[in-house]
Each structure stands twice: as structure tokens, then as C-alpha cells.
Motif scaffolding. Structure first.
Motif, PDB file in Angstrom:
ATOM      1  N   GLU A 304       0.827  -1.209   0.000  1.00 23.62           N
ATOM      2  CA  GLU A 304       0.000   0.000   0.000  1.00 23.62           C
ATOM      3  C   GLU A 304       0.859   1.256   0.000  1.00 23.62           C
ATOM      4  OE1 GLU A 304      -2.648  -0.164   3.265  1.00 23.62           O
ATOM      5  OE2 GLU A 304      -3.742  -1.945   2.548  1.00 23.62           O
ATOM      6  N   GLU A 305       1.909   1.258   0.812  1.00 25.51           N
ATOM      7  CA  GLU A 305       2.738   2.451   0.902  1.00 25.51           C
ATOM      8  C   GLU A 305       3.479   2.711  -0.406  1.00 25.51           C
ATOM      9  OE1 GLU A 305       2.506   4.552   3.228  1.00 25.51           O
ATOM     10  OE2 GLU A 305       1.209   3.265   4.431  1.00 25.51           O
ATOM     11  N   LEU A 306       3.969   1.667  -1.050  1.00 22.24           N
ATOM     12  CA  LEU A 306       4.676   1.864  -2.322  1.00 22.24           C
ATOM     13  C   LEU A 306       3.708   2.340  -3.407  1.00 22.24           C
ATOM     14  CD1 LEU A 306       7.114  -1.190  -2.356  1.00 22.24           C
ATOM     15  CD2 LEU A 306       7.676   1.210  -1.933  1.00 22.24           C
ATOM     16  N   GLN A 307       2.506   1.777  -3.419  1.00 23.00           N
ATOM     17  CA  GLN A 307       1.530   2.212  -4.421  1.00 23.00           C
ATOM     18  C   GLN A 307       1.132   3.671  -4.213  1.00 23.00           C
ATOM     19  OE1 GLN A 307       0.604   0.844  -7.074  1.00 23.00           O
ATOM     20  NE2 GLN A 307       1.164  -1.316  -6.853  1.00 23.00           N
ATOM     21  N   SER A 308       1.102   4.103  -2.944  1.00 24.15           N
ATOM     22  CA  SER A 308       0.713   5.489  -2.668  1.00 24.15           C
ATOM     23  C   SER A 308       1.755   6.488  -3.154  1.00 24.15           C
ATOM     24  CB  SER A 308       0.489   5.670  -1.163  1.00 24.15           C
ATOM     25  OG  SER A 308       1.718   5.546  -0.454  1.00 24.15           O
ATOM     26  N   GLU A 309       2.997   6.002  -3.430  1.00 26.96           N
ATOM     27  CA  GLU A 309       4.065   6.896  -3.875  1.00 26.96           C
ATOM     28  C   GLU A 309       4.177   6.959  -5.395  1.00 26.96           C
ATOM     29  OE1 GLU A 309       5.803   8.772  -1.896  1.00 26.96           O
ATOM     30  OE2 GLU A 309       5.059   7.913  -0.006  1.00 26.96           O
ATOM     31  N   VAL A 310       3.341   6.201  -6.121  1.00 28.55           N
ATOM     32  CA  VAL A 310       3.499   6.094  -7.575  1.00 28.55           C
ATOM     33  C   VAL A 310       3.362   7.448  -8.265  1.00 28.55           C
ATOM     34  CG1 VAL A 310       2.477   5.146  -9.674  1.00 28.55           C
ATOM     35  CG2 VAL A 310       2.837   3.679  -7.682  1.00 28.55           C
ATOM     36  N   GLU A 311       2.303   8.184  -7.947  1.00 27.71           N
ATOM     37  CA  GLU A 311       2.073   9.456  -8.621  1.00 27.71           C
ATOM     38  C   GLU A 311       3.201  10.440  -8.352  1.00 27.71           C
ATOM     39  OE1 GLU A 311      -0.143  10.114 -10.895  1.00 27.71           O
ATOM     40  OE2 GLU A 311      -0.808   8.037 -10.690  1.00 27.71           O
ATOM     41  N   LEU A 312       3.641  10.496  -7.093  1.00 28.87           N
ATOM     42  CA  LEU A 312       4.744  11.402  -6.756  1.00 28.87           C
ATOM     43  C   LEU A 312       6.016  10.979  -7.491  1.00 28.87           C
ATOM     44  CD1 LEU A 312       5.998  13.689  -5.132  1.00 28.87           C
ATOM     45  CD2 LEU A 312       6.302  12.094  -3.222  1.00 28.87           C
ATOM     46  N   LYS A 314       6.220   9.442 -10.384  1.00 27.06           N
ATOM     47  CA  LYS A 314       6.091   9.779 -11.805  1.00 27.06           C
ATOM     48  C   LYS A 314       6.400  11.258 -12.035  1.00 27.06           C
ATOM     49  CE  LYS A 314       2.813   6.162 -13.135  1.00 27.06           C
ATOM     50  NZ  LYS A 314       1.436   5.855 -13.595  1.00 27.06           N
ATOM     51  N   ARG A 315       5.890  12.106 -11.145  1.00 27.49           N
ATOM     52  CA  ARG A 315       6.168  13.545 -11.294  1.00 27.49           C
ATOM     53  C   ARG A 315       7.646  13.831 -11.056  1.00 27.49           C
ATOM     54  NH1 ARG A 315       1.362  13.924  -8.237  1.00 27.49           N
ATOM     55  NH2 ARG A 315       2.556  14.462  -6.372  1.00 27.49           N
ATOM     56  N   THR A 316       8.241  13.097 -10.113  1.00 28.95           N
ATOM     57  CA  THR A 316       9.655  13.314  -9.800  1.00 28.95           C
ATOM     58  C   THR A 316      10.560  12.877 -10.946  1.00 28.95           C
ATOM     59  OG1 THR A 316       9.220  12.983  -7.442  1.00 28.95           O
ATOM     60  CG2 THR A 316      11.503  12.756  -8.173  1.00 28.95           C
ATOM     61  N   LEU A 317      10.251  11.754 -11.565  1.00 22.60           N
ATOM     62  CA  LEU A 317      11.114  11.194 -12.601  1.00 22.60           C
ATOM     63  C   LEU A 317      10.979  11.912 -13.934  1.00 22.60           C
ATOM     64  CD1 LEU A 317      10.601   7.387 -11.833  1.00 22.60           C
ATOM     65  CD2 LEU A 317      12.599   8.788 -11.275  1.00 22.60           C
ATOM     66  N   GLY A 318       9.785  12.368 -14.272  1.00 24.27           N
ATOM     67  CA  GLY A 318       9.570  13.004 -15.570  1.00 24.27           C
ATOM     68  C   GLY A 318       9.192  11.984 -16.642  1.00 24.27           C
ATOM     69  N   ASN A 319       8.897  12.487 -17.822  1.00 20.56           N
ATOM     70  CA  ASN A 319       8.409  11.631 -18.905  1.00 20.56           C
ATOM     71  C   ASN A 319       9.508  10.798 -19.565  1.00 20.56           C
ATOM     72  OD1 ASN A 319       5.800  12.629 -18.529  1.00 20.56           O
ATOM     73  ND2 ASN A 319       6.161  14.353 -19.932  1.00 20.56           N
ATOM     74  N   ASP A 337       7.995   3.122   9.186  1.00 20.86           N
ATOM     75  CA  ASP A 337       7.237   4.364   9.295  1.00 20.86           C
ATOM     76  C   ASP A 337       6.896   4.812   7.888  1.00 20.86           C
ATOM     77  OD1 ASP A 337       6.274   6.975  10.287  1.00 20.86           O
ATOM     78  OD2 ASP A 337       8.119   7.712   9.349  1.00 20.86           O
ATOM     79  N   ALA A 338       5.612   4.999   7.621  1.00 22.59           N
ATOM     80  CA  ALA A 338       5.167   5.305   6.262  1.00 22.59           C
ATOM     81  C   ALA A 338       5.853   6.552   5.716  1.00 22.59           C
ATOM     82  CB  ALA A 338       3.653   5.473   6.239  1.00 22.59           C
ATOM     83  N   GLY A 339       5.949   7.612   6.537  1.00 21.64           N
ATOM     84  CA  GLY A 339       6.581   8.843   6.068  1.00 21.64           C
ATOM     85  C   GLY A 339       8.049   8.642   5.739  1.00 21.64           C
ATOM     86  N   SER A 340       8.750   7.917   6.616  1.00 17.18           N
ATOM     87  CA  SER A 340      10.169   7.650   6.368  1.00 17.18           C
ATOM     88  C   SER A 340      10.364   6.792   5.131  1.00 17.18           C
ATOM     89  CB  SER A 340      10.790   6.948   7.582  1.00 17.18           C
ATOM     90  OG  SER A 340      10.718   7.778   8.727  1.00 17.18           O
ATOM     91  N   LEU A 341       9.479   5.803   4.950  1.00 11.25           N
ATOM     92  CA  LEU A 341       9.574   4.928   3.781  1.00 11.25           C
ATOM     93  C   LEU A 341       9.394   5.723   2.492  1.00 11.25           C
ATOM     94  CD1 LEU A 341       9.955   2.028   2.842  1.00 11.25           C
ATOM     95  CD2 LEU A 341       7.479   1.721   3.028  1.00 11.25           C
ATOM     96  N   GLY A 342       8.410   6.617   2.488  1.00  4.62           N
ATOM     97  CA  GLY A 342       8.213   7.454   1.311  1.00  4.62           C
ATOM     98  C   GLY A 342       9.403   8.348   1.040  1.00  4.62           C
ATOM     99  N   VAL A 350      15.183  10.213  -6.908  1.00  2.92           N
ATOM    100  CA  VAL A 350      15.847  11.443  -7.365  1.00  2.92           C
ATOM    101  C   VAL A 350      17.278  11.130  -7.789  1.00  2.92           C
ATOM    102  CG1 VAL A 350      16.729  13.678  -6.599  1.00  2.92           C
ATOM    103  CG2 VAL A 350      14.407  13.003  -6.020  1.00  2.92           C
ATOM    104  N   ASN A 351      17.978  10.312  -7.000  1.00 10.80           N
ATOM    105  CA  ASN A 351      19.337   9.918  -7.382  1.00 10.80           C
ATOM    106  C   ASN A 351      19.338   9.166  -8.708  1.00 10.80           C
ATOM    107  OD1 ASN A 351      20.556  11.091  -5.228  1.00 10.80           O
ATOM    108  ND2 ASN A 351      21.100   9.203  -4.178  1.00 10.80           N
ATOM    109  N   ALA A 352      18.361   8.267  -8.876  1.00  8.55           N
ATOM    110  CA  ALA A 352      18.269   7.502 -10.125  1.00  8.55           C
ATOM    111  C   ALA A 352      17.989   8.426 -11.310  1.00  8.55           C
ATOM    112  CB  ALA A 352      17.173   6.439 -10.000  1.00  8.55           C
TER     113      ALA A 352
END
Length: 634
Positions: A304-312, A314-319, A337-342, A350-352
Motif C-alpha cells: 500500500e505504501e509503495l503504491q501510494s508513492e506512484v504518482e509522486l 512519476k512527477r519526480t522522474l519526468g516523462n 514508518d510510512a513517512g520515512s519509507l516514502g 531522485v538519485n536515479a
């Protein structure tokens, strides 16, 4: 009883166990059967009944005839060279090789003696040979030209004397046995040397591993010491900064609550207040980096936590970067901790992204692993431990990390990016957050291919919960309690903080006493204990007594008195988080006016959870003067 411990000698063992340590087998090669009988009579006289003749002679003459000291030779005969070769091969196959061959030179129509000897030495190089010759066909020089000079070759010149034959047979069979014994001893010594060399190699490998482990531990210790020093510096800066922000937010909040500001001023003051709150968030991030203010991990659904980060993501990585996420459906919950995991996932993303300026692919996969024992953990990673874990692997197809720098990427402030494009804090934060959740992070990379980060998170049940987190039980959007004027004692070494709290509380009609340390506060408490209704104290006070020490002393005097603790540090730094409740009996600096008033109102109307009733070991002391005795609270 004395006992002797014997160390096994492989060379002696081989010799003692050798079934051929005595070998009197002789191969006679001659085309003349009469010669065969001559050799049999000389070397094996018992075959001709000589023993019986000796017995008869002894009976007739009355003398005991002693037998000659001569070995019992075992003879085999061949008329041609090829027959001799077959007998030699058969002897080797049966494990009964010949020690000596007596070979005639001239043996028509087959191989002559020289060729026969060459063939015999090909299949049995240690065979002793005596050439029976009259030098009619080969001179000595010819023999040397064909066979070379060998210590296993002698000449038995025809016609030969029986005694000479016996001596040669006895000497050369013994020589064969000695050479074999020497070879076995050499083999045993080589075996022992190989064993010793193997033990030395194993010992060297263990010592090298121990040295590498010790060097790694020392390096980890240096990093921990560096991080601890950096954490202490950050915590001190955060404490002082939070005191300043408390003063700023307090005055701004009071002025905004008055509501009589000129047009535009209220809006401006509101913006300043928002900026102060953002500054407070920065201090929290600083403490997060130093691993001093993390939220406690709790059972979390990784999927659930990983799926919740998908949209963010995508915006971070770009097209120009493809995101591929494959998550196992049956993953167990992990301690996180969900916040720390995100924050970890976004940092790595970002590094990638920066490693793939021309585009590529970022993959996130999961799997469950079991670390069975300490040996497996040691081989896996220095931070690893036995247990059940879920591994989150974040892979990119970027430029990769050179091997000479991969060991430094988690160091604070280390970065390979251009100035202004990286602070070197991201991966240090990733490691700190992962460690706090009870896991570890590993990295593998190939230059020109990409990089994989592996996050190991403990499955629920594999990691014990940390100390009870400070729970927020109220919001502070409005004043929640209406209380009558009371008398309060404020204890803080920062005069500006005392001043703003005094200003706020006196405006609510309260009477306020102020103290700058625990000893001054104790004197005020002893002087006004019957009128003081609430104590608000900073945890970190100057001198040898903390706010906790003061609280224990006061509760020892009046167990019903409510106490509110404040601090610009995290309370876990000072060793106390149990029963501290955010907004109830604990106010982290910086706090707003409403935070303070609501905490005071709750304390005066509903009371506070009792705490600090059991003295704890500490070097700090509050001296409590009494008429008949002196009490020390530690």
C-alpha cells in the motif's frame, strides 16, 4: 600413569603400510632355456631339492648343516622381449611388480635385450636391470648410447659366476626396496607439506578475514562517532534555534490574537508566523538526519505504501524515465514508518533520475528473504542480523557508481554531483531512516549498466517496537479550555522564552513565578508550594539537575501537582519518552500560544498522567532542604 601422545607421520605410515617393502621378484629374459635353469639353480636352489640333500648329508655325517643366508627369490621367465613386457604389465596390474630383470642381449628372432630394456622401463621406470652380455653385439659405449647412464643398470658379464649372480640379485632387489621406501617417504613428506601449507592458507584466510572485519568495525565506529558528534551539534543548534522560534511564534501569536493590528500588518505577521513554522520544520529535518527524532516504526503494508508513492514518483522522474513497479501480493507487513519509507523511495528515485539524464528505467521490486544465522548475516552485510525480512530493490539503468567511491556514498555531505546540484545528505538520510526501522540498505552497481539499492525491512514480529511514540491527542486550532486564574511556576534558562510564556499566561490572568534552573525553581516551590497549581519546566536545564530531576523532586513533595515539560531537543536524547504525551504534558519547542494555553488548560482542568515516580540513576542532583533531614533526588 604416563602416556605419550604420538603425532602421525604420513611418511612413516606409508612405509609401514607398504605391502612391497620386501620384494624378491626377478624377471629373467633369455631365449635359452638352459640359462633359465642355471638361474633357477643359483637363485632358487630349493626348487632342485637341495634342502632334502642337506638333510640326508646331515643324517649320514652327523653334522647339522646350516643353510646359507640367501633370500627366497621368486623367479619368472620369458624367452623373448615381448613376453617379458607382458609379464611386467601383468605384475603391475596385480600389484606385484618385479624388482629386478636379468636380460640377455641377443634374443633372436624378436627384440634384442637393449630394445627389451627400453620397453620395460617405459612401463616400469623403477625396475632394476642387469644386462647379461659378452659384448659381442654391443660395446659398453653402444649400451650407453641406447640406454644412457642409469643407476638402475649394471652389467653381468658372461660367463658369470654364481656368487656374482647372487650378490647382484640380492643388492639390486634391496636397492629397489630402498628406492621405493625413499619415494614413499618423499610422498609422505610432500603430503605433510601440502597439509601444512593448506592449514597455513586457512589460517591466513581467517586472519585476513578477522583483519578486514576489525578494519570495517573500526571504520563503522569512526563513522558512528562522526555521526554522533554531528548529531550532538545538530541537536544543540536545533535546541537554540527552537528557543528563538518559540519567542518569535509566541509574540506573533499573541499579537494576532489581539486582533487590533493596522490593515496589512496582521497579514504580514501571519506570513512571518508561517515562515517561523517552516523554520521549525527545518529543525525537525535536521534532527531526522542525525537519527534523533524518528517516528517509531509500526506494522505497515509495504504494498500500500509503495503504491501510494506512484504518482509522486512519476512527477519526480519526468516523462523520459519509465517507472516499473512489481510488488508481490502476499507480502507480510513490515516494521516501518510510512513517512520515512516514502522519503527513502523518493530520495533514491531522485538519485536515479540524476543518473539517467538521457532517460532510462526505474524498477521497484519486492521479495521476502530469510537470514538464517549470524554467519549468513555476516556474509550478507555488516548491519545484517538473522530473521525474516522483505527486500525492496530500487534499480536504475543509469551510469552506475565507480567501485572506488561506492563505499563512501552513505557518508554525510559526500556527493559526486556538481556544486549546487547535490548536498550529499540524501543517501545518509536513507541509511539513517532504514537503520531506525530495524533494517539496513545495501548497494550494488556496475558502471555503464546501472545501480541497485536493496532495502531490508524486518517482518512484523522480527523487530520489537521502539519506545512509545509521542502521540498527538489534540489539535490547536482554537482555545479548548476555559480556566480560572491560577499560580504557575515556569523554569527555563532562556530569558526570552520565560518572558514570552510569562506574557501569554499573565494576559490570561495567571500569576507566574520564573526560575532559570532546577535549584532556583526548588527554592520557589518550597516557598510557594501551597499556592502553585502547575509547573512548566524545560527538560534541559543548566547545572547538575535536569527538568526530569526537578519533576521527581516536586512529585516527591506533592504527587498531585501537574507538570508540563518543554524542550528544544527530542526527549529521547535525554533518556525519557515514556508517558510524555504531545500537547498534554509535553510541549516541543517551538510552540504557539494556543499550544501553551491548551496544555495549561488541560493540566488545570483534567490533570496529567503521573510519571517520574521512580528515581532513575543520574549524576544530577536536586538538594531538598528540610528541617530535620536532607533528601536527594537523583
Amino acid at each position: 600413569m604416563n602416556s605419550t601422545y604420538r603425532i602421525s607421520d604420513p611418511a612413516s605410515d606409508l612405509v609401514a603400510q607398504d605391502p612391497l617393502h620386501v620384494n624378491h621378484r626377478i624377471l629373467i629374459v633369455d631365449d635359452n632355456t638352459t640359462i633359465h635353469e642355471d638361474f633357477r639353480k643359483i637363485l632358487s636352489p630349493t626348487d632342485f631339492g637341495e634342502a632334502d640333500l642337506n638333510m640326508i648329508e646331515s643324517a649320514v655325517f652327523g653334522d647339522t648343516q646350516t643353510s646359507r643366508a640367501m633370500p627366497e627369490f621368486e623367479l619368472a621367465f620369458a624367452a623373448q622381449g615381448d613376453g617379458a613386457v607382458r609379464l611386467a604389465e601383468m605384475g603391475l596390474q596385480q600389484g606385484r611388480p618385479f624388482a629386478l630383470a636379468l636380460v640377455d642381449v641377443r634374443m633372436p628372432p624378436g627384440m634384442d635385450g637393449i630394445s627389451t630394456i627400453k620397453s620395460l622401463w617405459k612401463i616400469q621406470p623403477d625396475l632394476q636391470v642387469a644386462i647379461c652380455t659378452a659384448y659381442a653385439d654391443y660395446t659398453w659405449d653402444d649400451i650407453v648410447d641406447h640406454l644412457g647412464i642409469s643407476h638402475r643398470l649394471v652389467i653381468l658379464k658372461k660367463p658369470f659366476d654364481p656368487i656374482e649372480v647372487i650378490q647382484i640379485a640380492n643388492a639390486l632387489t634391496c636397492k629397489w626396496a630402498y628406492e621405493r621406501e625413499s619415494a614413499l617417504r618423499q610422498l609422505g613428506m610432500q603430503t605433510r607439506l601440502w597439509d601444512n601449507a593448506k592449514r597455513m592458507e586457512d589460517t591466513y584466510a581467517r586472519l585476513r578475514q578477522e583483519h578486514e572485519d576489525r578494519m570495517r568495525l573500526e571504520e563503522d565506529m569512526r563513522k558512528m562517532q562522526k555521526m554522533d558528534a554531528l548529531g550532538g551539534l545538530a541537536a544543540g543548534i536545533a535546541h537554540d534555534f527552537n528557543n528563538v522560534l518559540t519567542v518569535i511564534q509566541g509574540h506573533l501569536s499573541m499579537n494576532l490574537m489581539n486582533g487590533d493590528q493596522p490593515p496589512g500588518i496582521a497579514e504580514s505577521m501571519g506570513e512571518v508566523l508561517l515562515a517561523a513554522r517552516r523554520a521549525a520544520d527545518l529543525t525537525k529535518q535536521l534532527l531526522n538526519f542525525t537519527s534523533r527524532d524518528y517516528k517509531a516504526p509500526r506494522p505497515t503494508s509495504l504494498a500500500e505504501e509503495l503504491q501510494s508513492e506512484v504518482e509522486l514518483l512519476k512527477r519526480t522522474l519526468g516523462n523520459h524515465i519509465t517507472l516499473d513497479i512489481k510488488i508481490d501480493e502476499d507480502l507480510p507487513e513490515v516494521m516501518a514508518d510510512a513517512g520515512s519509507l516514502g522519503q527513502i523511495v523518493v530520495n533514491l528515485a531522485v538519485n536515479a533520475r540524476d543518473a539517467m539524464p538521457k532517460g532510462g528505467q526505474l524498477s521497484i521490486t519486492t521479495r521476502r528473504v530469510t537470514v538464517t544465522d549470524l554467519q549468513d548475516a555476516r556474509e550478507l552485510h555488516p548491519d545484517a542480523r538473522p530473521g525474516e525480512f522483505v527486500v525492496v530493490t530500487i534499480s536504475d539503468s543509469g551510469c552506475g557508481i565507480p567501485s572506488e567511491v561506492i563505499g563512501q556514498i552513505f557518508d554525510p555531505f559526500y556527493t559526486t554531483k556538481e556544486p549546487g546540484k547535490g548536498t550529499g545528505m540524501g543517501l545518509a538520510m536513507v541509511r539513517g531512516l532504514t537503520r531506525h526501522m530495524g533494517g539496513w540498505v545495501a548497494v550494488s552497481s556496475v558502471v555503464g549498466v546501472g545501480t541497485d539499492f536493496h532495502l531490508y525491512l524486518p517482518v512484523v514480529g522480527e523487530s520489537s517496537m521502539l519506545e512509545t511514540p509521542l502521540a498527538a491527542t489534540k489539535d490547536f486550532d482554537g482555545l479548548l479550555h476555559d480556566v480560572s486564574p491560577c499560580t504557575l511556576l515556569i523554569v527555563d534558562d532562556d530569558t526570552s522564552v520565560c518572558h514570552v510564556m510569562n506574557y501569554v499566561l499573565e494576559n490570561q490572568g495567571h500569576t507566574v513565578y520564573q526560575a532559570k534552573d532546577a535549584h532556583e525553581a526548588w527554592q520557589l516551590w518550597r516557598a510557594h508550594r501551597h499556592t502553585i497549581n502547575l509547573v512548566i519546566t524545560d527538560i534541559n536545564l543548566p547545572g547538575d539537575a535536569s527538568g526530569f530531576d526537578l519533576g521527581r523532586a516536586i512529585l516527591g513533595d506533592d504527587a498531585t501537582l501537574p507538570i508540563i515539560f518543554t524542550s528544544g531537543y527530542c526527549p529521547d536524547i535525554l533518556g525519557q519518552t515514556t508517558n510524555l504525551q504531545l500537547g498534554i504534558n509535553y510541549l516541543p519547542k517551538p510552540f504557539d500560544v494556543l499550544d501553551l494555553l491548551n496544555a495549561v488548560g488541560h493540566a488545570l482542568t483534567k490533570g496529567l498522567p503521573k510519571m517520574l515516580t521512580s528515581p532513575q540513576k543520574s549524576s544530577a542532583k536536586v538538594q531538598v532542604p528540610q528541617a530535620s533531614s536532607q533528601t536527594t533526588v537523583q
